[in-house]
Write a protein that holds these residues in place. Structure first.
Motif, short mmCIF file in Angstrom:
data_model
loop_
_atom_site.label_atom_id
_atom_site.label_comp_id
_atom_site.label_asym_id
_atom_site.label_seq_id
_atom_site.Cartn_x
_atom_site.Cartn_y
_atom_site.Cartn_z
N ARG A 1 36.42 -4.39 10.30
CA ARG A 1 35.78 -5.03 11.45
C ARG A 1 35.79 -4.00 12.57
O ARG A 1 36.78 -3.30 12.78
N ARG B 1 28.06 -6.84 4.85
CA ARG B 1 28.82 -7.93 5.50
C ARG B 1 29.47 -8.82 4.46
O ARG B 1 28.93 -9.05 3.38
N SER C 1 29.01 -12.64 9.74
CA SER C 1 30.41 -12.22 9.80
C SER C 1 30.51 -10.85 10.46
O SER C 1 29.59 -10.03 10.36
#
Length: 180
Positions: free
Chosen positions: A139, A157, A162
């Motif tokens: 992330r 993703r 997300s």
């Protein structure tokens, strides 16, 4: 520059600087300052191509190598002159959009705002997580807020919308883009 420093100078000198730079004039100067950063540090011109980002491209490749290898925490410290091109080379969604020479930077032409991309203490973080099934996920945070990698890597993703990306697929996406 006075407008940018005025907040601190007001405390140091016990003065109100708004009379020297009224808000409407400050808005013009802010857009001009953002234009300078856009061309010097940010996405710049389409015609300039990747040449403007040589150092940031090397840094991105090193980050991808370390991400792929599973290496632990890697911390680097840099100034805006490196962070801004890095954000552009990463292709952070909503930020990296170079403009053609015939369309000059303006607030209406580009989402680039120096205060959002390279504010004081700007930072780019890649957090690596391990899913329950053992898959590694990454992330990205830009200035402490979740940010998306370049739209071309949306297939990496974890699921639509997300902010978590599959490490292997994300590295592959960037590596494919780097190969002619």
């Amino acid at each position: 520059d006075l407008r940018g420093a005025a907040a601190d100078l007001r405390l140091e000198l016990d003065r109100d600087f708004s009379a020297y730079v009224p808000a409407d004039a400050a808005a013009v100067f802010a857009e001009l300052s953002d234009a300078e950063d856009f061309y010097k540090k940010g996405p710049g011109l389409i015609e300039s191509g990747p040449v403007a980002y040589d150092i940031a491209t090397q840094l991105l490749h090193d980050m991808l190598d370390r991400l792929a290898s599973g290496e632990g925490a890697v911390l680097r410290f840099a100034h805006a002159e490196i962070v801004a091109p890095l954000v552009s080379v990463i292709g952070v969604a909503g930020v990296h959009r170079p403009l053609p020479r015939e369309r000059p930077y303006s607030y209406s032409a580009s989402p680039w705002r120096t205060e959002n991309v390279i504010p004081m203490a700007a930072n780019v973080q890649w957090e690596v997580w391990r899913a329950k099934d053992g898959e590694r996920l990454v992330r990205m945070l830009l200035n402490e807020g979740e940010a998306d990698f370049k739209p071309a890597c949306d297939g990496a993703r974890l699921r639509p919308g997300s902010h978590f990306y599959r490490v292997t697929a994300l590295v592959s996406c960037y590596r494919q883009a780097a190969t002619p």
